[in-house]
Write an enzyme that holds these catalytic residues in place. Structure first.
Site, short mmCIF file in Angstrom:
data_model
loop_
_atom_site.label_atom_id
_atom_site.label_comp_id
_atom_site.label_asym_id
_atom_site.label_seq_id
_atom_site.Cartn_x
_atom_site.Cartn_y
_atom_site.Cartn_z
N GLU A 159 7.92 5.15 -4.16
CA GLU A 159 6.58 3.96 -3.76
C GLU A 159 7.04 1.88 -3.54
O GLU A 159 8.22 2.30 -4.05
CB GLU A 159 5.75 3.65 -5.30
CG GLU A 159 4.49 4.63 -5.56
CD GLU A 159 3.97 4.43 -6.57
OE1 GLU A 159 3.68 3.40 -7.50
OE2 GLU A 159 3.67 5.32 -7.67
N GLU A 206 7.53 7.60 -13.07
CA GLU A 206 7.40 6.38 -14.07
C GLU A 206 6.69 6.93 -15.46
O GLU A 206 6.58 5.83 -16.11
CB GLU A 206 6.24 4.91 -13.58
CG GLU A 206 6.53 4.95 -12.03
CD GLU A 206 5.32 3.45 -11.70
OE1 GLU A 206 4.35 2.89 -12.91
OE2 GLU A 206 5.20 3.22 -10.37
C1 BGP Z 1 2.74 2.08 -9.76
C2 BGP Z 1 2.09 3.41 -10.19
C3 BGP Z 1 1.02 3.39 -8.80
C4 BGP Z 1 0.04 2.45 -8.48
C5 BGP Z 1 1.13 0.93 -8.63
C6 BGP Z 1 0.40 -0.10 -8.22
O1 BGP Z 1 3.19 1.46 -10.90
O2 BGP Z 1 2.44 4.31 -10.39
O3 BGP Z 1 0.24 4.53 -10.00
O4 BGP Z 1 -1.03 2.33 -9.68
O5 BGP Z 1 1.79 1.35 -9.86
O6 BGP Z 1 -0.49 -1.38 -9.28
P1 BGP Z 1 -2.03 -1.28 -9.22
O7 BGP Z 1 -3.12 -0.33 -8.76
O8 BGP Z 1 -1.96 -1.81 -10.57
O9 BGP Z 1 -1.53 -3.02 -9.15
#
Ligand code: BGP
Length: 457
Positions: A361, A165
């Site tokens: 993800e 990202e």
């Molecule tokens: C994505 C990132 C992760 C993780 C996820 C969930 O954008 O790659 O690192 O943090 O988001 O986000 P959050 O924990 O803020 O809900």
């Protein structure tokens, strides 16, 4: 079974170094921007919890890899910590090599494919002090780090990604105040974006020079942009959002060129980045072998009600739109729109050479997840199972229509520390008790085991 997936499909989960390893001051690791920011402004972090211990993966990785195997994971995507591997920017840290080598050995021994990412938001502090991604010197330091990583682990690891990202540090660190260095400056943000893209291309160049028999890609968070209506002005707003937040990395990574409309827009507002001769050729000649895609939610926009005469931020080009039919994740916020994954699948097929890709993800964050725990300590996360099944159904449809997707990674394997949100939102197949660092399997972990075993559901 209604939804079976292509043979050899990757069923895995994702995580990142800073969010899981902990041991942030052990094993010769230098500080990264998260370690540092927490020391100077702990109040910014949820309940003032920093990355110090994270999920203690540094100490518990052997048992954790066994836990991965126990739920049928055949793939694990995580990142190396740059500040751990090369703490002074030049020399490899032997303790880090030993840690990552043992992790990779352990994964391979258990039949779990390691997918190794080089950069997940975690700039070493001393390099941030040199200007972070604004600095060309840092681009070269990253290339050195990438080369060392490939040299050390490239014989065994066949799947590499240059960034996770890359738009996020731009957006969060240089367009608003959610990531260090908390600057708001569009011109500098564009420079950061350009240098990350250049660094990615240069790392790919080095990887190919080594002649390893693996593949290298990039992980992008794609947020399909939907207009309020099919009015020309709304559609234009959605296209502009798409240019900034998706195509700014997607086009150069896969097609080797920036969208002409994006360049024209930046030029019009005197925001083009500095670059030197040869940079565009480097980007053009080192495109990715595959894409990793993170998908959580779409972006909905409408034409600006009150246009700004001198736009200085991407948001000045469009207004957010609240779709009346949207469904929100009640436990975290963020819209749930499963079809977005299908739209991504077809977009890659139709406009990006049908390049091989996987979901890197996708998952559901839940705050106060203990409320779903039974007396035996198991979290009954039926909402997560439903969330994943619905996304997988749309993914299945996209694959059925020819999109070249070869894997799915849930965010995340175990609950982990997450940037400013720390442990607020839980995502894992395994619950982590932050006090004791004990893990316990959630209902979704049992479900996942069946899905992986049957290659579908
Ligand atoms: C994505 C990132 C992760 C993780 C996820 C969930 O954008 O790659 O690192 O943090 O988001 O986000 P959050 O924990 O803020 O809900």
């Amino acid at each position: 079974m209604d939804y079976s997936f292509p043979e050899g499909f990757l069923w895995g989960a994702a995580s990142s170094a800073t969010q899981t390893e902990g041991a942030s001051q052990e094993g010769g690791k230098a500080q990264n921007i998260w370690d540092y920011w927490y020391t100077i402004e702990p109040e910014k972090f949820f309940q003032e919890v920093g990355p110090g211990a994270a999920s203690d993966f540094y100490h518990q990785f052997k048992a954790d890899v066994q836990r991965m195997a126990d739920i049928g994971m055949n793939s694990f995507r995580t990142s190396l910590s740059w500040a751990r591997l090369i703490p002074d920017g030049r020399n490899v840290n032997p303790e880090a090599v030993q840690f990552y080598q043992s992790l990779i050995d352990e994964l391979l021994e258990k039949g779990i494919r390691p997918i190794i990412n080089l950069y997940h938001f975690d700039m070493p502090l001393h390099l941030q002090e040199k200007g972070g991604w604004e600095s060309r010197e840092v681009v070269e330091a990253y290339v050195h780090y990438a080369k060392e990583a490939f040299r050390l682990f490239g014989g065994q690891v066949k799947d590499w990604t240059t960034f996770n990202e890359p738009i996020v540090p731009v957006e969060m660190g240089y367009l608003n105040h959610y990531h260090y260095p908390c600057i708001i400056d569009m011109k500098r943000a564009v420079q950061v974006a350009f240098h990350s893209m250049l660094a990615s291309a240069k790392a790919i160049e080095q990887y190919r020079k080594l002649g390893h028999d693996g593949k290298i890609g990039i992980i992008l968070n794609l947020t399909p942009s939907y207009p309020r209506s099919d009015d020309e002005a709304d559609e234009k707003a959605a296209e502009t959002a798409d240019l900034f937040f998706n195509r700014s990395f997607l086009d150069p990574s896969v097609l080797g060129r920036y969208p002409a409309d994006l360049t024209a827009l930046l030029n019009q507002h005197h925001m083009l980045p500095d670059y030197v001769e040869g940079d565009m050729e480097t980007i053009a000649s080192h495109t990715v072998d595959f894409l990793g895609v993170n998908y959580y939610q779409p972006r909905r926009v409408q034409a600006k009600e009150h246009p700004v005469s001198n736009p200085a931020l991407p948001e000045h080009f469009f207004d957010p739109y609240v779709w009346p039919e949207r469904r929100m994740n009640p436990y975290r916020g963020w819209e749930i729109y499963e079809k977005g994954l299908y739209d991504i699948a077809l977009n890659i097929k139709d406009h990006y050479n049908n390049i091989p890709w996987y979901v890197a993800e996708n998952g559901m964050g839940v705050s106060d997840e203990e409320r779903f725990m039974d007396e035996d300590g198991m979290i009954h996360d039926d909402y997560r199972i439903e969330f994943l099944e619905e996304h997988l159904k749309w993914l299945h449809k996209g694959i059925g229509e020819g999109s070249n997707c070869y894997g799915f990674h849930m965010w995340t394997f175990i609950d982990n520390w997450s940037w400013l949100n720390a442990y607020k939102n839980r995502y894992g197949f395994y619950r982590v008790d932050v006090e004791t660092q004990q893990r316990s399997l959630k209902k979704s972990g049992h479900w996942f085991k069946g899905v992986s075993k049957n290659n579908g559901f």
